[in-house]
Design a protein around this motif. Structure first.
Motif, PDB file in Angstrom:
ATOM      1  N   ASN A  98       0.825  -1.134  -0.053  1.00  0.00           N
ATOM      2  CA  ASN A  98       0.145  -0.168  -0.104  1.00  0.00           C
ATOM      3  C   ASN A  98       0.745   1.263  -0.040  1.00  0.00           C
ATOM      4  OD1 ASN A  98      -2.865  -1.030   0.338  1.00  0.00           O
ATOM      5  ND2 ASN A  98      -2.181  -1.979   1.882  1.00  0.00           N
ATOM      6  N   ALA A  99       0.462   2.321  -0.728  1.00  0.00           N
ATOM      7  CA  ALA A  99       0.823   3.764  -0.661  1.00  0.00           C
ATOM      8  C   ALA A  99      -0.190   4.588  -0.621  1.00  0.00           C
ATOM      9  CB  ALA A  99       1.767   3.717  -1.708  1.00  0.00           C
ATOM     10  N   ALA A 100      -0.751   4.609   0.381  1.00  0.00           N
ATOM     11  CA  ALA A 100      -2.292   5.424   0.317  1.00  0.00           C
ATOM     12  C   ALA A 100      -1.739   6.952   1.054  1.00  0.00           C
ATOM     13  CB  ALA A 100      -3.111   4.727   1.316  1.00  0.00           C
ATOM     14  N   PRO A 117       2.418  -6.858  -7.658  1.00  0.00           N
ATOM     15  CA  PRO A 117       1.262  -7.419  -8.093  1.00  0.00           C
ATOM     16  C   PRO A 117       0.316  -7.337  -6.821  1.00  0.00           C
ATOM     17  CG  PRO A 117       3.043  -8.776  -8.785  1.00  0.00           C
ATOM     18  CD  PRO A 117       3.710  -8.114  -7.772  1.00  0.00           C
ATOM     19  N   GLY A 118      -0.931  -6.634  -7.073  1.00  0.00           N
ATOM     20  CA  GLY A 118      -1.745  -6.445  -5.995  1.00  0.00           C
ATOM     21  C   GLY A 118      -1.757  -5.430  -5.177  1.00  0.00           C
ATOM     22  N   THR A 198      -4.554   0.452  -9.116  1.00  0.00           N
ATOM     23  CA  THR A 198      -4.022  -0.992  -8.854  1.00  0.00           C
ATOM     24  C   THR A 198      -2.501  -0.946  -9.624  1.00  0.00           C
ATOM     25  OG1 THR A 198      -4.871  -1.972 -11.166  1.00  0.00           O
ATOM     26  CG2 THR A 198      -6.157  -2.033  -8.885  1.00  0.00           C
ATOM     27  N   THR A 199      -1.526  -2.031  -9.537  1.00  0.00           N
ATOM     28  CA  THR A 199      -0.394  -1.865  -9.973  1.00  0.00           C
ATOM     29  C   THR A 199      -0.450  -1.644 -11.549  1.00  0.00           C
ATOM     30  OG1 THR A 199       0.475  -3.365  -8.272  1.00  0.00           O
ATOM     31  CG2 THR A 199       1.715  -3.250 -10.267  1.00  0.00           C
ATOM     32  N   LEU A 200      -1.512  -2.588 -12.172  1.00  0.00           N
ATOM     33  CA  LEU A 200      -1.333  -2.394 -13.606  1.00  0.00           C
ATOM     34  C   LEU A 200      -2.111  -1.313 -14.175  1.00  0.00           C
ATOM     35  CD1 LEU A 200      -2.722  -6.057 -14.521  1.00  0.00           C
ATOM     36  CD2 LEU A 200      -0.263  -5.148 -14.597  1.00  0.00           C
ATOM     37  N   GLU A 201      -3.163  -0.604 -13.409  1.00  0.00           N
ATOM     38  CA  GLU A 201      -3.646   0.779 -13.671  1.00  0.00           C
ATOM     39  C   GLU A 201      -2.618   1.907 -13.642  1.00  0.00           C
ATOM     40  OE1 GLU A 201      -8.055  -0.054 -12.370  1.00  0.00           O
ATOM     41  OE2 GLU A 201      -6.793   0.768 -10.939  1.00  0.00           O
ATOM     42  N   ALA A 202      -1.731   1.586 -12.514  1.00  0.00           N
ATOM     43  CA  ALA A 202      -0.619   2.777 -12.372  1.00  0.00           C
ATOM     44  C   ALA A 202       0.264   2.686 -13.634  1.00  0.00           C
ATOM     45  CB  ALA A 202      -0.023   2.650 -10.983  1.00  0.00           C
ATOM     46  N   ILE A 203       0.809   1.504 -13.914  1.00  0.00           N
ATOM     47  CA  ILE A 203       1.595   1.334 -14.901  1.00  0.00           C
ATOM     48  C   ILE A 203       1.064   1.904 -16.070  1.00  0.00           C
ATOM     49  CG2 ILE A 203       2.817  -0.302 -16.491  1.00  0.00           C
ATOM     50  CD1 ILE A 203       3.050  -2.265 -14.272  1.00  0.00           C
ATOM     51  N   GLU A 204       0.043   1.848 -16.485  1.00  0.00           N
ATOM     52  CA  GLU A 204      -0.887   2.170 -17.711  1.00  0.00           C
ATOM     53  C   GLU A 204      -1.011   3.649 -17.702  1.00  0.00           C
ATOM     54  OE1 GLU A 204      -5.533   1.932 -19.702  1.00  0.00           O
ATOM     55  OE2 GLU A 204      -4.938   0.851 -18.074  1.00  0.00           O
ATOM     56  N   HIS A 205      -0.997   4.494 -16.678  1.00  0.00           N
ATOM     57  CA  HIS A 205      -1.328   5.737 -16.469  1.00  0.00           C
ATOM     58  C   HIS A 205       0.048   6.542 -16.187  1.00  0.00           C
ATOM     59  CE1 HIS A 205      -5.483   5.401 -17.658  1.00  0.00           C
ATOM     60  NE2 HIS A 205      -5.661   4.457 -16.560  1.00  0.00           N
ATOM     61  N   GLU A 209       6.623   2.453 -12.730  1.00  0.00           N
ATOM     62  CA  GLU A 209       7.526   2.075 -14.075  1.00  0.00           C
ATOM     63  C   GLU A 209       7.567   0.687 -14.214  1.00  0.00           C
ATOM     64  OE1 GLU A 209       8.128   6.139 -14.169  1.00  0.00           O
ATOM     65  OE2 GLU A 209       7.928   4.872 -12.289  1.00  0.00           O
ATOM     66  N   GLY A 210       7.160  -0.075 -13.332  1.00  0.00           N
ATOM     67  CA  GLY A 210       6.968  -1.614 -13.395  1.00  0.00           C
ATOM     68  C   GLY A 210       6.635  -2.152 -12.286  1.00  0.00           C
ATOM     69  N   GLN A 211       6.250  -3.708 -12.711  1.00  0.00           N
ATOM     70  CA  GLN A 211       5.675  -4.762 -11.722  1.00  0.00           C
ATOM     71  C   GLN A 211       6.981  -5.522 -11.151  1.00  0.00           C
ATOM     72  OE1 GLN A 211       1.683  -6.729 -12.049  1.00  0.00           O
ATOM     73  NE2 GLN A 211       3.053  -8.295 -12.607  1.00  0.00           N
ATOM     74  N   ALA A 212       7.033  -5.734  -9.584  1.00  0.00           N
ATOM     75  CA  ALA A 212       8.274  -6.374  -9.339  1.00  0.00           C
ATOM     76  C   ALA A 212       7.800  -7.083  -7.755  1.00  0.00           C
ATOM     77  CB  ALA A 212       9.445  -5.624  -8.856  1.00  0.00           C
ATOM     78  N   ASN A 213       8.292  -8.375  -7.571  1.00  0.00           N
ATOM     79  CA  ASN A 213       7.902  -8.912  -6.390  1.00  0.00           C
ATOM     80  C   ASN A 213       8.789  -8.838  -5.381  1.00  0.00           C
ATOM     81  OD1 ASN A 213       5.809 -10.922  -7.251  1.00  0.00           O
ATOM     82  ND2 ASN A 213       7.031 -11.200  -8.850  1.00  0.00           N
ATOM     83  N   ASN A 214      10.154  -8.275  -5.413  1.00  0.00           N
ATOM     84  CA  ASN A 214      11.015  -7.902  -4.520  1.00  0.00           C
ATOM     85  C   ASN A 214      11.941  -6.823  -5.052  1.00  0.00           C
ATOM     86  OD1 ASN A 214      13.053  -9.513  -5.950  1.00  0.00           O
ATOM     87  ND2 ASN A 214      12.011 -11.276  -5.234  1.00  0.00           N
ATOM     88  N   ILE A 215      12.961  -6.331  -3.974  1.00  0.00           N
ATOM     89  CA  ILE A 215      13.793  -5.319  -4.430  1.00  0.00           C
ATOM     90  C   ILE A 215      14.725  -5.893  -5.496  1.00  0.00           C
ATOM     91  CG2 ILE A 215      15.912  -4.232  -3.286  1.00  0.00           C
ATOM     92  CD1 ILE A 215      14.195  -3.851  -0.802  1.00  0.00           C
ATOM     93  N   ASP A 216      15.212  -7.226  -5.559  1.00  0.00           N
ATOM     94  CA  ASP A 216      16.234  -7.442  -6.621  1.00  0.00           C
ATOM     95  C   ASP A 216      15.583  -7.456  -7.894  1.00  0.00           C
ATOM     96  OD1 ASP A 216      18.082  -8.423  -4.763  1.00  0.00           O
ATOM     97  OD2 ASP A 216      17.243 -10.431  -4.303  1.00  0.00           O
TER      98      ASP A 216
END
Length: 466
Positions: A98-100, A117-118, A198-205, A209-216
């Motif tokens: 979350n980044a609310a 994701p999510g 959401t993650t995909l909506e934020a990427i679209e607009h 900059e991208g979707q990631a599961n961890n810092i690596d």
């Protein structure tokens, strides 16, 4: 020289040439990370300052925030986002979940945003402690701040054939929709709804900059493959300082300082109120002094203010220059201690910071005033504490207690002369002695002969002699 020696020399020369042509060991990219996994507040701001200072000291190549927060106090979020925008070290953020609200403002300030994701980003409407929406003047400030933060990233150049257009990297209008539900953006948000991506909506607009599961994975997308990570580890003192510099606690400490001094003045010798005030003053000024905000002269003017108030109470009763000056110095000392000023040079402080500091102090003083009124009634009426600081017994006249001179009762029946007009109260003369008196009926002119009829509750009563 035989062929074997010639071959060895050539091989040695070739190996040296290859070694010379090889690049030196690549220097690892220094990545500095720190977590924001709590409500944005004074502690988060303290941690941010410490983390940026450490990153600069080690000459880090980038700073990576690891974020998961539902928001917090706008004033500290604004300080953090300003720190990020002014940083010469690139700052990126990985939104773990979350980044609310305040978290969205901080994320938009970063050079790039990566989300799990999510995850979600948005919903930056200003609310109070109860979750209720604040008045529009607060929303207006937040709209402007988040819009300016998005604008700070500039525009990208888009070439289509012979046409060149410039598109916001992060659309300020979309950012503003995270605060204002009245904004309508086609295919993005309807009127009456606060925008959250959401993650995909934020990427679209353009807000991720991208979707990631961890810092690596974040670092891979940043094309950083050979790196060394240093993680910020807050000390116990950092947490304590963040707790003590919370605006709410600072207001409470001011309340205890002023309330403790008041009750000590009202009940000299008790000691506990003064001790509580002294401890609260130390807790208020210590973190500010260590942090370089509270200077010696600011603490001195606070103490001088207390001395002037004491002089007004004990030496020169009333409310005059000393009392007013004391209040001004106390408020000034408490307020200036919260500001990063250099004597009376307030460059870089900002009017909003000054109002914020003054608001904290005045809120604490107003709260202490209400607490003094409430506690005065409660404590003085208490059978345990009240008995030690206030007189609880009654001195009834029937038991022989009297608060005036009893000999005035001997004047009843004597004749006197009205020294002043009695309308109905005034003065009379009895054998060249003056006494206060009240006419039993009507007005009595000066010089009129009168007779003293009674003495009650310390007061003589008279009638005209016909």
């Amino acid at each position: 020289m035989n062929q074997k020696h010639i071959f060895s020399i050539c091989l040695f020369f070739l190996m040296g040439l290859i070694a010379w042509a090889q690049p030196a060991d690549s220097v690892k990219t220094q990545v500095y990370t720190y977590k924001i996994f709590r409500e944005i507040g004074s502690t988060s701001w303290i941690h941010t300052q410490e983390a940026f200072a450490e990153a600069e000291a080690m000459q880090a190549d980038m700073i990576l925030l690891h974020m998961n927060t539902y928001g917090g106090q706008v004033v500290f979020a604004d300080s953090i986002r300003t720190k990020i925008l002014n940083s010469h070290i690139p700052v990126h953020v990985f939104i773990d979940n979350n980044a609310a609200s305040a978290g969205a403002l901080i994320s938009i300030a970063c050079d790039s945003i990566y989300m799990r994701p999510g995850a979600n980003i948005g919903a930056a409407t200003v609310v109070n402690q109860s979750g209720e929406k604040m008045p529009d003047k607060y929303q207006s400030y937040m709209r402007s701040t988040i819009r300016a933060t998005a604008e700070a990233h500039g525009k990208d150049t888009v070439v289509t054939g012979k046409d060149t257009t410039y598109v916001w990297r992060r659309d300020p209008h979309i950012a503003e929709a995270m605060v204002d539900e009245s904004i309508y953006i086609e295919n993005v948000v309807d009127t009456g709804k606060i925008l959250t991506f959401t993650t995909l909506e934020a990427i679209e607009h353009g807000f991720c900059e991208g979707q990631a599961n961890n810092i690596d994975e974040v670092l891979q997308q940043l094309q950083v493959y050979d790196y060394e990570i240093t993680t910020f580890k807050p000390s116990f003192y950092d947490g304590l300082k963040g707790f003590l510099t919370s605006p709410i606690l600072q207001g409470i400490l001011i309340l205890v300082i002023m309330g403790g001094i008041y009750f000590e003045l009202q009940t000299p010798g008790v000691g506990f109120p003064l001790l509580a005030a002294a401890i609260a003053a130390v807790l208020y000024f210590s973190p500010l002094y260590i942090d370089g905000l509270a200077a010696n002269w600011e603490i001195v003017i606070f103490i001088i203010g207390l001395v002037l108030i004491g002089l007004e109470v004990f030496v020169i009763p009333g409310f005059g220059v000393a009392g007013f000056s004391g209040i001004v110095l106390v408020v000034g000392g408490l307020t200036l201690s919260l500001l990063d000023n250099d004597l009376f040079n307030f460059d870089g402080v900002g009017f909003s910071k000054l109002l914020e500091a003054l608001g904290i102090v005045l809120s604490g003083l107003f709260g202490s005033l209400l607490a003094i009124i409430y506690l005065s009634k409660k404590l003085l009426s208490s059978s345990t504490f009240g008995a030690k600081i206030a007189l609880q017994t009654q001195e009834n006249v029937e038991l022989g207690y009297i608060g005036v001179e009893a000999s005035m009762g001997n004047l009843v029946g004597q004749e006197a002369v009205a020294f002043t007009s009695l309308r109905p109260s005034g003065k009379i003369t009895v054998e060249d002695e003056q006494y206060d008196a009240v006419a039993e009926a009507g007005f009595i002119e000066k010089g009129t002969p009168v007779k003293i009829t009674r003495f009650r509750h310390g007061q003589l009563y008279v009638i005209k002699i016909k």
